[in-house]
Each structure stands twice: as C-alpha cells, then as structure tokens.
Enzyme design. Structure first.
Site, PDB file in Angstrom:
ATOM      1  N   ARG A 165     -32.188  -6.018-104.615  1.00 26.44           N
ATOM      2  CA  ARG A 165     -32.436  -5.687-103.209  1.00 26.44           C
ATOM      3  C   ARG A 165     -31.986  -6.796-102.241  1.00 26.44           C
ATOM      4  O   ARG A 165     -31.358  -6.509-101.225  1.00 26.44           O
ATOM      5  CB  ARG A 165     -33.933  -5.372-103.043  1.00 26.44           C
ATOM      6  CG  ARG A 165     -34.242  -4.408-101.938  1.00 26.44           C
ATOM      7  CD  ARG A 165     -35.734  -4.161-101.875  1.00 26.44           C
ATOM      8  NE  ARG A 165     -36.149  -3.124-102.791  1.00 26.44           N
ATOM      9  CZ  ARG A 165     -36.262  -1.834-102.457  1.00 26.44           C
ATOM     10  NH1 ARG A 165     -35.960  -1.452-101.234  1.00 26.44           N
ATOM     11  NH2 ARG A 165     -36.671  -0.956-103.324  1.00 26.44           N
ATOM     12  N   LEU A 178     -37.182  -1.518 -96.586  1.00 25.78           N
ATOM     13  CA  LEU A 178     -36.585  -2.835 -96.329  1.00 25.78           C
ATOM     14  C   LEU A 178     -37.591  -3.941 -96.639  1.00 25.78           C
ATOM     15  O   LEU A 178     -38.791  -3.790 -96.393  1.00 25.78           O
ATOM     16  CB  LEU A 178     -36.145  -2.918 -94.870  1.00 25.78           C
ATOM     17  CG  LEU A 178     -35.000  -1.959 -94.504  1.00 25.78           C
ATOM     18  CD1 LEU A 178     -34.880  -1.819 -92.992  1.00 25.78           C
ATOM     19  CD2 LEU A 178     -33.683  -2.427 -95.124  1.00 25.78           C
ATOM     20  N   ASN A 211     -37.357   2.365 -85.881  1.00 21.86           N
ATOM     21  CA  ASN A 211     -37.329   3.451 -86.870  1.00 21.86           C
ATOM     22  C   ASN A 211     -37.848   4.716 -86.220  1.00 21.86           C
ATOM     23  O   ASN A 211     -38.685   4.657 -85.319  1.00 21.86           O
ATOM     24  CB  ASN A 211     -38.218   3.096 -88.066  1.00 21.86           C
ATOM     25  CG  ASN A 211     -38.212   4.180 -89.127  1.00 21.86           C
ATOM     26  OD1 ASN A 211     -37.158   4.702 -89.487  1.00 21.86           O
ATOM     27  ND2 ASN A 211     -39.378   4.539 -89.633  1.00 21.86           N
ATOM     28  N   MET A 234     -33.212   5.861 -95.950  1.00 19.94           N
ATOM     29  CA  MET A 234     -34.279   6.142 -96.899  1.00 19.94           C
ATOM     30  C   MET A 234     -34.502   5.028 -97.929  1.00 19.94           C
ATOM     31  O   MET A 234     -34.936   5.294 -99.051  1.00 19.94           O
ATOM     32  CB  MET A 234     -34.032   7.491 -97.591  1.00 19.94           C
ATOM     33  CG  MET A 234     -33.940   8.668 -96.620  1.00 19.94           C
ATOM     34  SD  MET A 234     -35.307   8.780 -95.420  1.00 19.94           S
ATOM     35  CE  MET A 234     -36.532   9.610 -96.421  1.00 19.94           C
ATOM     36  N   HIS A 245     -39.785   8.257 -87.352  1.00 17.40           N
ATOM     37  CA  HIS A 245     -40.555   8.780 -88.483  1.00 17.40           C
ATOM     38  C   HIS A 245     -41.059  10.180 -88.103  1.00 17.40           C
ATOM     39  O   HIS A 245     -41.575  10.373 -87.001  1.00 17.40           O
ATOM     40  CB  HIS A 245     -41.732   7.841 -88.766  1.00 17.40           C
ATOM     41  CG  HIS A 245     -42.593   8.286 -89.904  1.00 17.40           C
ATOM     42  ND1 HIS A 245     -42.221   8.127 -91.214  1.00 17.40           N
ATOM     43  CD2 HIS A 245     -43.798   8.894 -89.923  1.00 17.40           C
ATOM     44  CE1 HIS A 245     -43.170   8.616 -91.999  1.00 17.40           C
ATOM     45  NE2 HIS A 245     -44.143   9.087 -91.241  1.00 17.40           N
ATOM     46  N   GLY A 261     -27.631  12.596 -90.613  1.00 17.15           N
ATOM     47  CA  GLY A 261     -27.272  11.831 -89.418  1.00 17.15           C
ATOM     48  C   GLY A 261     -27.401  12.608 -88.118  1.00 17.15           C
ATOM     49  O   GLY A 261     -26.724  12.292 -87.142  1.00 17.15           O
ATOM     50  N   SER A 262     -28.316  13.592 -88.079  1.00 13.42           N
ATOM     51  CA  SER A 262     -28.456  14.319 -86.811  1.00 13.42           C
ATOM     52  C   SER A 262     -29.067  13.429 -85.731  1.00 13.42           C
ATOM     53  O   SER A 262     -28.742  13.563 -84.546  1.00 13.42           O
ATOM     54  CB  SER A 262     -29.246  15.616 -86.993  1.00 13.42           C
ATOM     55  OG  SER A 262     -30.592  15.343 -87.266  1.00 13.42           O
ATOM     56  N   ASN A 263     -29.920  12.493 -86.123  1.00 12.78           N
ATOM     57  CA  ASN A 263     -30.430  11.534 -85.125  1.00 12.78           C
ATOM     58  C   ASN A 263     -29.326  10.590 -84.669  1.00 12.78           C
ATOM     59  O   ASN A 263     -29.263  10.234 -83.489  1.00 12.78           O
ATOM     60  CB  ASN A 263     -31.611  10.738 -85.696  1.00 12.78           C
ATOM     61  CG  ASN A 263     -32.915  11.492 -85.562  1.00 12.78           C
ATOM     62  OD1 ASN A 263     -33.402  11.695 -84.447  1.00 12.78           O
ATOM     63  ND2 ASN A 263     -33.469  11.933 -86.679  1.00 12.78           N
TER      64      ASN A 263
HETATM   65  C1  GAR Z   1     -35.470  12.607 -89.835  1.00 15.35           C
HETATM   66  O1  GAR Z   1     -36.439  13.627 -89.792  1.00 15.35           O
HETATM   67  C2  GAR Z   1     -36.139  11.256 -89.810  1.00 15.35           C
HETATM   68  O2  GAR Z   1     -37.275  11.207 -88.990  1.00 15.35           O
HETATM   69  C3  GAR Z   1     -36.520  11.104 -91.253  1.00 15.35           C
HETATM   70  O3  GAR Z   1     -35.415  11.591 -91.968  1.00 15.35           O
HETATM   71  C4  GAR Z   1     -34.752  12.600 -91.182  1.00 15.35           C
HETATM   72  C5  GAR Z   1     -33.310  12.221 -91.055  1.00 15.35           C
HETATM   73  O4  GAR Z   1     -32.576  13.231 -90.453  1.00 15.35           O
HETATM   74  N1  GAR Z   1     -36.808   9.744 -91.573  1.00 15.35           N
HETATM   75  C6  GAR Z   1     -37.702   9.390 -92.478  1.00 15.35           C
HETATM   76  O5  GAR Z   1     -38.364  10.182 -93.114  1.00 15.35           O
HETATM   77  C7  GAR Z   1     -37.833   7.886 -92.646  1.00 15.35           C
HETATM   78  N2  GAR Z   1     -38.951   7.586 -93.492  1.00 15.35           N
HETATM   79  P1  GAR Z   1     -31.113  12.955 -89.892  1.00 15.35           P
HETATM   80  O6  GAR Z   1     -30.346  12.264 -91.015  1.00 15.35           O
HETATM   81  O7  GAR Z   1     -30.564  14.321 -89.602  1.00 15.35           O
HETATM   82  O8  GAR Z   1     -31.249  12.091 -88.688  1.00 15.35           O
END
Ligand code: GAR
Length: 226
Positions: free
Chosen positions: A75, A103, A117, A100, A119, A22-24
């Site tokens: 689902r 959908l 999203n 992850m 990526h 969850g850093s984003n």
């Molecule tokens: C991030 O790098 C994001 O771009 C990626 O997962 C990581 C989550 O980090 N997302 C994907 O690969 C989606 N297909 P976070 O939990 O620290 O935000």
C-alpha cells in the site's frame, strides 16, 4: 482547535481519484466547464484500467493516469505513486469520486485539509460499504449523500454538504443508489465550488461556510428532496 483552510489562488488545480463509472467526475467536469467551479481538473487517476471514468476524462481533454494497486508490492508504494503524480501535476485539492481503496494516514496527511470524499449516505450514519442496503434494512425513511473532508477515520471527517433523499417503500439498493447519485451530481460540485472560493473553515468537527466578509447564513446545503 481551529484549522483554516488556505485560500487557494485561482484557478485551483484539482486531482480526481476514481475506480469506476466516474459519473461524479463527469459532474465536476461539467461544472468546471460551465464556470460554476473556479478550478481546472489537472489530473484524473484511476486504480483500475477499465474504469469508464478514464474515458470521460479523455473526452474532456484531461490528463489521466492508471495507478493499479495490484501492480504495487504494498500500500505505501501504491500511495506514494499517487502522491508523486498529484504533486507532479501541482494538484492543490484531491477529490475522491467513487475511489474504492481505503487510504492510509500517510496519504491523508500528505493532503490534510485538501482531500474531499463523497459518500452515498447521510454520515455519520452508515459509513463503510453496502450503505444503501443497510439503510433500507435499518428502516430509515431518509438517506442521502455527504461531502466531507477526509480524515484518518474512514467516512468520519468534517462534513461540508449533505443532500437528503427519501427511502421509498419499494426501494431496493440499486433504486436508492440511483436516486442518491442524482443528488451527488449537484452536491459535489457545490462543495468543490465552496472550497475553490476559499469559503470553508474547519472548526474541530464542523465546517463553517463563509461569504466574502464573514459567516454566510444564507447558504443552503440541503438539496431539495425528490
Ligand atoms: C458514488 O455513489 C459514490 O458516492 C460512491 O461510489 C459511487 C461512485 O459513482 N462512493 C463510495 O461508496 C465511497 N465509499 P461514480 O463512479 O459514478 O461517481
């Protein structure tokens, strides 16, 4: 075909879907808190009870919900539970932030034009999984991050913003992922801010960024390399 993204009333109500660190999400929390993004985070949903991002949300006083895909028979029922929760919280924009699970079209249609999203690659190159490793193995000199509208084809929706990150000679996948992640934390808040300000117009596959009166030619969406 031209689609207009509706101009939302302020403050926009965000829902954030996570599966892990969850850093984003933290970057969005911080930039909502300091006023950069004119919005409030109404709900954080994780499909995993052990996702550290849940703790980040709780620390910020944001309502959280665990909706475990494994606790649902299929689902559609998993996704319906998320749709119901997001609607109950009157969420207007849904941000996937390290969520992850793929959908289905049903969920995507429920939030058409209101689902973003992030990526960790420069789409349309390297959609899918293990993207940092694949970029290194392909010999690419640059990778990066992309924020895009989610459409029914995985990692293929209209692109809002991208950050370019160099691939260094001695990079492994985790070093590259960490360098990209740093830029994700600047990029996602920028894209959400533009949405929240009603400044995005989807025109086919392209996204136009507008200022108050028209197209803004001075919006730079490429983060500095470093
Ligand atoms: C991030 O790098 C994001 O771009 C990626 O997962 C990581 C989550 O980090 N997302 C994907 O690969 C989606 N297909 P976070 O939990 O620290 O935000």
């Amino acid at each position: 075909m031209t689609d207009s993204v509706p101009v939302p009333r302020a403050p926009l109500r965000l829902g954030v879907l996570i599966s892990g660190s969850g850093s984003n999400l933290q970057a969005l929390i911080d930039r909502v808190a300091d006023g950069f993004i004119p919005a409030r985070i109404a709900l954080v949903i994780s499909n995993r009870a052990d996702a550290f991002g849940l703790e980040r949300a709780r620390q910020a006083g944001i309502p959280t919900l665990v909706i475990d895909h494994k606790a649902h028979p299929d689902r559609p029922s998993f996704e319906q539970a998320m749709i119901d929760a997001l609607n109950a919280s009157q969420v207007e924009l849904v941000c996937l932030a390290g969520f992850m699970r793929v959908l289905t079209p049903r969920f995507i249609r429920a939030f058409a034009g209101r689902l973003l999203n992030i990526h960790p690659a420069l789409l349309p190159a390297f959609p899918g999984l293990h993207v940092q490793q694949r970029a290194i193995e392909a010999g690419a000199r640059f990778s990066g991050a992309t924020v895009h509208f989610v459409t029914e084809e995985v990692d293929a929706g209209p692109i809002i913003a991208q950050a370019v990150v160099p691939i260094l000679d001695n990079d492994d996948a985790s070093a590259l992922a960490a360098r990209i992640l740093k830029h994700e934390h600047r990029l996602y808040p920028l894209a959400v801010k533009l949405y929240a300000e009603g400044r995005l117009r989807i025109e086919g596959q392209r996204v136009r960024v507008m200022d108050g009166d028209g197209i803004d030619p001075d919006v730079f969406l490429i983060a500095p390399v470093g």
